[in-house]
Design a protein around this motif. Sequence first.
Motif, PDB file in Angstrom:
ATOM      1  N   ALA A 239      35.842  44.328 -17.762  1.00 38.34           N
ATOM      2  CA  ALA A 239      35.492  43.769 -19.088  1.00 38.34           C
ATOM      3  C   ALA A 239      35.938  44.541 -20.167  1.00 38.34           C
ATOM      4  CB  ALA A 239      33.877  44.049 -19.125  1.00 38.34           C
ATOM      5  N   ASN A 240      36.871  45.517 -20.032  1.00 37.86           N
ATOM      6  CA  ASN A 240      37.213  46.289 -20.978  1.00 37.86           C
ATOM      7  C   ASN A 240      38.883  45.984 -21.518  1.00 37.86           C
ATOM      8  OD1 ASN A 240      38.743  47.473 -18.705  1.00 37.86           O
ATOM      9  ND2 ASN A 240      38.936  49.483 -19.707  1.00 37.86           N
ATOM     10  N   PRO A 241      39.200  46.420 -22.528  1.00 38.84           N
ATOM     11  CA  PRO A 241      40.575  45.858 -22.927  1.00 38.84           C
ATOM     12  C   PRO A 241      41.661  46.309 -21.973  1.00 38.84           C
ATOM     13  CG  PRO A 241      39.389  47.144 -24.702  1.00 38.84           C
ATOM     14  CD  PRO A 241      38.685  47.372 -23.493  1.00 38.84           C
ATOM     15  N   ALA A 242      41.953  47.190 -21.241  1.00 38.64           N
ATOM     16  CA  ALA A 242      42.736  47.587 -20.273  1.00 38.64           C
ATOM     17  C   ALA A 242      43.112  46.108 -19.270  1.00 38.64           C
ATOM     18  CB  ALA A 242      42.634  48.721 -19.344  1.00 38.64           C
ATOM     19  N   SER A 243      42.061  45.520 -19.029  1.00 42.79           N
ATOM     20  CA  SER A 243      42.186  44.459 -18.006  1.00 42.79           C
ATOM     21  C   SER A 243      42.267  43.177 -18.774  1.00 42.79           C
ATOM     22  CB  SER A 243      40.635  44.257 -17.201  1.00 42.79           C
ATOM     23  OG  SER A 243      40.533  45.544 -16.498  1.00 42.79           O
ATOM     24  N   HIS A 244      42.495  43.389 -20.135  1.00 46.59           N
ATOM     25  CA  HIS A 244      42.931  42.050 -20.913  1.00 46.59           C
ATOM     26  C   HIS A 244      44.158  42.349 -21.860  1.00 46.59           C
ATOM     27  CE1 HIS A 244      39.077  40.024 -19.624  1.00 46.59           C
ATOM     28  NE2 HIS A 244      38.691  41.205 -19.586  1.00 46.59           N
ATOM     29  N   GLY A 245      45.010  42.976 -21.263  1.00 45.60           N
ATOM     30  CA  GLY A 245      46.347  43.057 -21.855  1.00 45.60           C
ATOM     31  C   GLY A 245      46.196  44.315 -22.918  1.00 45.60           C
ATOM     32  N   TYR A 246      45.334  45.133 -22.941  1.00 44.10           N
ATOM     33  CA  TYR A 246      45.064  46.288 -23.819  1.00 44.10           C
ATOM     34  C   TYR A 246      44.951  45.616 -25.288  1.00 44.10           C
ATOM     35  CZ  TYR A 246      46.553  48.996 -19.785  1.00 44.10           C
ATOM     36  OH  TYR A 246      46.696  50.071 -18.784  1.00 44.10           O
ATOM     37  N   ARG A 247      44.227  44.371 -25.283  1.00 44.19           N
ATOM     38  CA  ARG A 247      43.935  43.809 -26.648  1.00 44.19           C
ATOM     39  C   ARG A 247      42.619  44.128 -27.217  1.00 44.19           C
ATOM     40  NH1 ARG A 247      46.227  39.663 -23.835  1.00 44.19           N
ATOM     41  NH2 ARG A 247      44.279  38.793 -23.410  1.00 44.19           N
ATOM     42  N   GLY A 248      42.367  44.716 -28.251  1.00 41.46           N
ATOM     43  CA  GLY A 248      41.304  45.072 -29.009  1.00 41.46           C
ATOM     44  C   GLY A 248      40.978  46.546 -28.724  1.00 41.46           C
ATOM     45  N   GLY A 249      39.690  46.939 -28.758  1.00 42.08           N
ATOM     46  CA  GLY A 249      39.309  48.302 -28.451  1.00 42.08           C
ATOM     47  C   GLY A 249      39.644  49.401 -29.712  1.00 42.08           C
ATOM     48  N   PHE A 250      39.967  50.510 -29.021  1.00 43.09           N
ATOM     49  CA  PHE A 250      40.242  51.514 -30.270  1.00 43.09           C
ATOM     50  C   PHE A 250      41.891  51.881 -29.970  1.00 43.09           C
ATOM     51  CE2 PHE A 250      40.058  56.371 -30.975  1.00 43.09           C
ATOM     52  CZ  PHE A 250      39.626  56.366 -32.442  1.00 43.09           C
ATOM     53  N   SER A 251      42.595  51.419 -31.026  1.00 45.69           N
ATOM     54  CA  SER A 251      44.104  51.550 -31.031  1.00 45.69           C
ATOM     55  C   SER A 251      44.613  52.656 -30.666  1.00 45.69           C
ATOM     56  CB  SER A 251      44.786  50.908 -32.331  1.00 45.69           C
ATOM     57  OG  SER A 251      44.424  51.772 -33.230  1.00 45.69           O
ATOM     58  N   ILE A 252      45.996  52.791 -30.189  1.00 48.68           N
ATOM     59  CA  ILE A 252      46.555  53.934 -29.915  1.00 48.68           C
ATOM     60  C   ILE A 252      46.677  54.800 -31.021  1.00 48.68           C
ATOM     61  CG2 ILE A 252      48.923  52.943 -29.780  1.00 48.68           C
ATOM     62  CD1 ILE A 252      47.891  55.613 -27.236  1.00 48.68           C
ATOM     63  N   GLU A 253      47.030  54.100 -32.189  1.00 47.87           N
ATOM     64  CA  GLU A 253      47.200  54.921 -33.492  1.00 47.87           C
ATOM     65  C   GLU A 253      46.189  55.496 -34.128  1.00 47.87           C
ATOM     66  OE1 GLU A 253      50.430  51.472 -33.124  1.00 47.87           O
ATOM     67  OE2 GLU A 253      47.836  51.411 -33.096  1.00 47.87           O
ATOM     68  N   LEU A 254      44.845  54.891 -33.824  1.00 40.80           N
ATOM     69  CA  LEU A 254      43.581  55.452 -34.427  1.00 40.80           C
ATOM     70  C   LEU A 254      43.239  56.415 -33.440  1.00 40.80           C
ATOM     71  CD1 LEU A 254      41.468  52.453 -35.407  1.00 40.80           C
ATOM     72  CD2 LEU A 254      42.680  53.849 -36.880  1.00 40.80           C
ATOM     73  N   CYS A 255      43.382  56.297 -32.176  1.00 38.39           N
ATOM     74  CA  CYS A 255      43.052  57.525 -31.236  1.00 38.39           C
ATOM     75  C   CYS A 255      44.025  58.626 -31.572  1.00 38.39           C
ATOM     76  CB  CYS A 255      43.277  57.145 -29.786  1.00 38.39           C
ATOM     77  SG  CYS A 255      43.073  58.373 -28.526  1.00 38.39           S
ATOM     78  N   LEU A 256      45.160  58.465 -31.811  1.00 36.23           N
ATOM     79  CA  LEU A 256      46.174  59.711 -32.107  1.00 36.23           C
ATOM     80  C   LEU A 256      45.629  60.367 -33.573  1.00 36.23           C
ATOM     81  CD1 LEU A 256      48.597  61.292 -31.855  1.00 36.23           C
ATOM     82  CD2 LEU A 256      49.939  59.422 -33.093  1.00 36.23           C
ATOM     83  N   GLY A 257      45.210  59.619 -34.405  1.00 31.73           N
ATOM     84  CA  GLY A 257      44.823  60.200 -35.627  1.00 31.73           C
ATOM     85  C   GLY A 257      43.665  61.063 -35.733  1.00 31.73           C
ATOM     86  N   VAL A 258      42.688  60.534 -34.671  1.00 29.32           N
ATOM     87  CA  VAL A 258      41.405  61.355 -34.120  1.00 29.32           C
ATOM     88  C   VAL A 258      41.739  62.735 -33.605  1.00 29.32           C
ATOM     89  CG1 VAL A 258      39.471  61.610 -33.320  1.00 29.32           C
ATOM     90  CG2 VAL A 258      39.993  59.391 -34.552  1.00 29.32           C
ATOM     91  N   LEU A 259      42.778  62.507 -32.500  1.00 31.87           N
ATOM     92  CA  LEU A 259      43.250  63.718 -31.752  1.00 31.87           C
ATOM     93  C   LEU A 259      43.912  64.880 -32.655  1.00 31.87           C
ATOM     94  CD1 LEU A 259      44.604  62.135 -28.553  1.00 31.87           C
ATOM     95  CD2 LEU A 259      42.425  63.091 -29.060  1.00 31.87           C
ATOM     96  N   GLU A 260      44.588  64.387 -33.699  1.00 28.71           N
ATOM     97  CA  GLU A 260      45.310  65.354 -34.571  1.00 28.71           C
ATOM     98  C   GLU A 260      44.127  66.046 -35.447  1.00 28.71           C
ATOM     99  OE1 GLU A 260      49.370  62.919 -35.543  1.00 28.71           O
ATOM    100  OE2 GLU A 260      47.813  62.421 -36.833  1.00 28.71           O
ATOM    101  N   LEU A 261      43.146  65.300 -35.748  1.00 29.23           N
ATOM    102  CA  LEU A 261      42.030  65.897 -36.590  1.00 29.23           C
ATOM    103  C   LEU A 261      41.195  66.987 -35.792  1.00 29.23           C
ATOM    104  CD1 LEU A 261      40.067  62.964 -38.207  1.00 29.23           C
ATOM    105  CD2 LEU A 261      41.690  64.554 -39.136  1.00 29.23           C
ATOM    106  N   ALA A 262      41.145  66.619 -34.224  1.00 26.23           N
ATOM    107  CA  ALA A 262      40.403  67.492 -33.544  1.00 26.23           C
ATOM    108  C   ALA A 262      41.311  69.005 -33.277  1.00 26.23           C
ATOM    109  CB  ALA A 262      40.340  66.984 -31.869  1.00 26.23           C
TER     110      ALA A 262
END
Length: 316
Positions: A239-262
């Motif tokens: 059911a998750n984005p990885a099984s649907h071409g990685y569409r939707g979900g929490f984008s790699i760019e947004l994830c990186l931004g939060v990791l930089e904050l952490a």
Amino acid sequence: MAGLGQMGHGMAKNIRQKISSDSTVVVYDINHAALEQFVNDFSSHGPIIAAGSPKEVAELADIVMTSVPAARHVKDVFLNPQTGLLAAQRQPPNKKILFMELSTIDAAASTKVAEAVMENDLGDFVDAPCSGGAMGAEAGTLSFMIGCPIRLYPQVLKICKLIGKESSIFRCGDLGAGLKTKVLNNYLSALTALATAETINIGIRGGLDPKKLNEIINASSGQNFNSSVNNPVPGLTPANPASHGYRGGFSIELCLGVLELAVKAAEDLGAKTVLAKPMLEAYTEASRDERFKGKDSKVIYQYLARPNGEPIPEAQ
């Protein structure tokens, strides 16, 4: 609700469906097509007003929830002198608003906005970042990490229960505590996603059946949210984005931004880390790859498994 993106859409949908049909929901998004589509899809559940700006949302609503991608967007939504929430002409003039800011941004930016709300005597401000991704937003099963005065928590809890699981709604402390907690949650989630991707990639290259390997992990000490619910390997959690071409979900760019904050928070606090630097390097490299831009952050598996761009088959 200001923001009808991957998170805001599901939250606004659940609110409209669950509150009284006599109550009005006011929505705004910079994407006018998404705004019109939302009104068309859900107005059968009760009145919906499509606002022309955040300012108009605050002029019409008593509770304002905001869900946007980054700190600069939060600042614009609140502080833009022409169109921002704080530019609203309230009727009556002394009307107080509860502002619930749901985005994952740095606590300093959130505090700046909160101070502006209080300086203008507009009402109360709460940081209430959420976890669970677009799937959780659509299902109404999000987790919330809330930073607010204890006097506001009963009202905030009642609202969050419309879009989240009560057992996963937490008051973390006063203003800012919710965001600090959320950033650390995302830090750990990204680590486990990367570790899960590495582990299964090693297993596949060693000739193991990825489904059987993941089944064993989930019955053993390696089990984690990413292995069992939001696996980065296509086909393992269908059911998750990885099984649907990685569409939707929490984008790699947004994830990186939060990791930089952490990582910055750790450095500012003098907290020693071992995994932060290599993880940040991996997500940074993946986010710069044209193949992965805009895709769900679990595409980190594709970055590891097929570095030269060959296609990845789903687990059979």
